[in-house]
Design an enzyme around this catalytic site. Structure first.
Site, PDB file in Angstrom:
ATOM      1  N   ASP A  63      -2.141  -4.905  -0.221  1.00 26.08           N
ATOM      2  CA  ASP A  63      -1.689  -6.185   0.329  1.00 26.08           C
ATOM      3  C   ASP A  63      -2.501  -6.626   1.534  1.00 26.08           C
ATOM      4  O   ASP A  63      -2.843  -7.813   1.659  1.00 26.08           O
ATOM      5  CB  ASP A  63      -0.194  -6.153   0.651  1.00 26.08           C
ATOM      6  CG  ASP A  63       0.227  -4.979   1.525  1.00 26.08           C
ATOM      7  OD1 ASP A  63      -0.623  -4.136   1.915  1.00 26.08           O
ATOM      8  OD2 ASP A  63       1.444  -4.880   1.815  1.00 26.08           O
ATOM      9  N   GLN A  98       0.815  -1.200   0.000  1.00 21.61           N
ATOM     10  CA  GLN A  98       0.000   0.000   0.000  1.00 21.61           C
ATOM     11  C   GLN A  98       0.860   1.267   0.000  1.00 21.61           C
ATOM     12  O   GLN A  98       2.039   1.243   0.375  1.00 21.61           O
ATOM     13  CB  GLN A  98      -0.904   0.022   1.235  1.00 21.61           C
ATOM     14  CG  GLN A  98      -2.042  -0.988   1.197  1.00 21.61           C
ATOM     15  CD  GLN A  98      -2.981  -0.777   2.361  1.00 21.61           C
ATOM     16  OE1 GLN A  98      -2.948  -1.516   3.330  1.00 21.61           O
ATOM     17  NE2 GLN A  98      -3.814   0.245   2.279  1.00 21.61           N
ATOM     18  N   HIS A  99       0.227   2.369  -0.409  1.00 22.27           N
ATOM     19  CA  HIS A  99       0.682   3.750  -0.189  1.00 22.27           C
ATOM     20  C   HIS A  99       1.788   4.239  -1.114  1.00 22.27           C
ATOM     21  O   HIS A  99       2.013   5.443  -1.199  1.00 22.27           O
ATOM     22  CB  HIS A  99       1.160   3.965   1.252  1.00 22.27           C
ATOM     23  CG  HIS A  99       0.269   3.440   2.316  1.00 22.27           C
ATOM     24  ND1 HIS A  99      -1.095   3.680   2.332  1.00 22.27           N
ATOM     25  CD2 HIS A  99       0.534   2.675   3.410  1.00 22.27           C
ATOM     26  CE1 HIS A  99      -1.618   3.081   3.402  1.00 22.27           C
ATOM     27  NE2 HIS A  99      -0.661   2.468   4.059  1.00 22.27           N
TER      28      HIS A  99
END
Length: 460
Positions: free
Chosen positions: A222, A69-70
């Site tokens: 994820d 992520q991110h």
């Protein structure tokens, strides 16, 4: 029966699983490494995926990608990558997170309207950092993708409109869980000008195909992939011990935690995924094993040979700074050292307890948001450690369920792919296999000592 593929493009590596739609049986798999560091050229992920999937996808019907992520993938108006992607575990944007919180009216307003309070991990803070420190790169940025979005777009030959899903979008800081829509005003506030985020696809939507005609599922983040791979239901909490540590649960309502501990993410199915993340998890144990000059099995044995509480040794495991609590500049520290308790066994035990106390705090934070745990699923590489299993059962206060070692993020992506193949009727029911249940008497004194030590070292 048809075959589907699931991809887990994580921080350290990419894993690919191919599974039978009807039974969930693993047919074949592959993996390849990613570069180390807190930023990465996205092209390295593509090369790794190409290597890991070589010869695996010829007869696959649908592919789903779950990714870390991110991570900020900035593209220019021609679709070219502008700079290496800044990853979730990069803490340089911590000052930018504080500025954004203040500009929107404080943490309560962020929690209420967006569902999370910015910390350095979230994409919105990385955009602000780029606008502040690399304005020439910010000025060129026309699109912003996440790692899984970029890989799905590459699989489609970069000819389709980039897409994402609500789960991964909810970790950007400019997609609102409560509203179920982008807050493009926040993207502009961070970057300094408009940019195009990927379209948010519906769960189980077919979003395109590869040049060879293999269908593509939306993919997800994820943690959302792991929740889908485990088939979590209300009352289940997952604690994942990888590079980062996460504790998350499915919910029918979005979380709004003004403390910033719980991020009010969405999941990959249309529900929500309140989640707490720590920067430090399995690497705390590998660092401890390296210090003691032993392998991971011997490290676990050492930890189990020490008493609960490690004879007073307490490790604050902030080896890479920390996200929860929000201490990006903190460092790890070992407390309560005496001549008698500074032994290899106690050091090993303190490493395990320190890592897991932070995640037990994470489970408590989920409880404050309305989660009612009846069991904890322990997954990730470190979950195989007998010491981790025993200490987790003592610290979490509920039975710990340890499923067989597996690639649950990739399995979730494969399950999403099977769901898309079925036309979005419902995700397939694939068995987890034999699940070990670990129960131990609670150890409140260990957590109390940890809390006192943390409060003294990092007041406020």
């Amino acid at each position: 029966m048809p075959l589907v593929a699931g991809v887990d493009s994580s921080t350290q590596s990419v894993k690919v699983v191919v599974r039978d739609v009807a039974t969930g049986a693993l047919v074949r798999s592959g993996r390849a490494a990613h570069p180390e560091g807190t930023e990465c050229p996205p092209q390295a992920w593509w090369r790794a995926l190409t290597e890991a999937s070589a010869g695996l996808l010829d007869d696959v019907a649908v592919i789903g990608v779950a990714g870390q992520q991110h991570g900020m993938v900035a593209l220019d108006d021609a679709g070219a990558v502008i700079r290496p992607a800044i990853l979730w575990n990069d803490t340089r944007s911590a000052p930018d997170a504080a500025d954004l919180i203040a500009e929107l009216g404080g943490p309560e307003e962020w929690a209420r309207t967006v569902g999370l309070v910015p910390v350095a991990s979230f994409t919105v803070t990385k955009l602000r950092w780029m606008a502040r420190v690399e304005p020439e790169h910010a000025a060129r940025t026309a699109r912003v993708l996440l790692p899984h979005d970029w890989l799905t777009w590459c699989l489609a030959g970069r000819g389709e409109e980039p897409t994402t899903d609500r789960g991964d979008a909810s970790g950007t800081g400019y997609w609102s869980g409560p509203a179920g829509a982008y807050r493009e005003d926040l993207l502009v506030r961070a970057l300094g000008h408009p940019a195009v985020p990927p379209r948010v696809a519906a769960p189980a939507e077919v979003v395109g195909s590869t040049p060879d005609g293999v269908l593509l599922a939306p993919g997800t983040g994820d943690n959302m992939g792991a929740a889908l791979g485990l088939a979590l239901s209300p009352g289940d909490v997952a604690v994942s011990l990888g590079t980062s540590g996460t504790a998350f649960a499915v919910s029918d309502t979005p979380a709004a935690d003004a403390s910033g501990q719980v991020a009010g993410f969405a999941d990959a199915t249309g529900r929500f995924l309140p989640l707490v993340a720590t920067l430090n998890a399995a690497r705390v144990l590998t660092a401890g094993a390296s210090l003691l000059g032993v392998d991971t099995a011997a490290f676990s044995d050492l930890a189990l040979s020490a008493p609960a509480g490690a004879d007073g040794l307490v490790l604050l495991p902030y080896l890479d700074g920390e996200r929860t609590p929000n201490l990006p500049d903190a460092r790890g520290s070992l407390h309560g050292i005496t001549r008698s308790n500074l032994t290899p066994a106690n050091v090993a035990r303190a490493c395990v307890e320190g890592m897991l106390c932070g995640l037990a705090d994470a489970v408590d934070a989920l409880v404050r948001q309305g989660v009612r745990p009846r069991r904890v699923f322990l997954i990730g590489g470190a979950a195989a450690s007998p010491a981790v299993q025993e200490v987790a059962a003592a610290l979490f206060g509920v039975a710990v369920h340890v499923p067989p070692p597996g690639e649950y993020v990739a399995d979730g992506a494969a399950r999403q792919a099977a769901w898309a193949l079925a036309g979005g009727v419902e995700p397939p029911h694939w068995p987890l296999g034999a699940v070990s249940v670990v129960e131990r008497d609670a150890a409140p004194e260990v957590r109390e000592r940890y809390a006192r030590t943390r409060g003294a070292a990092h007041p406020g």
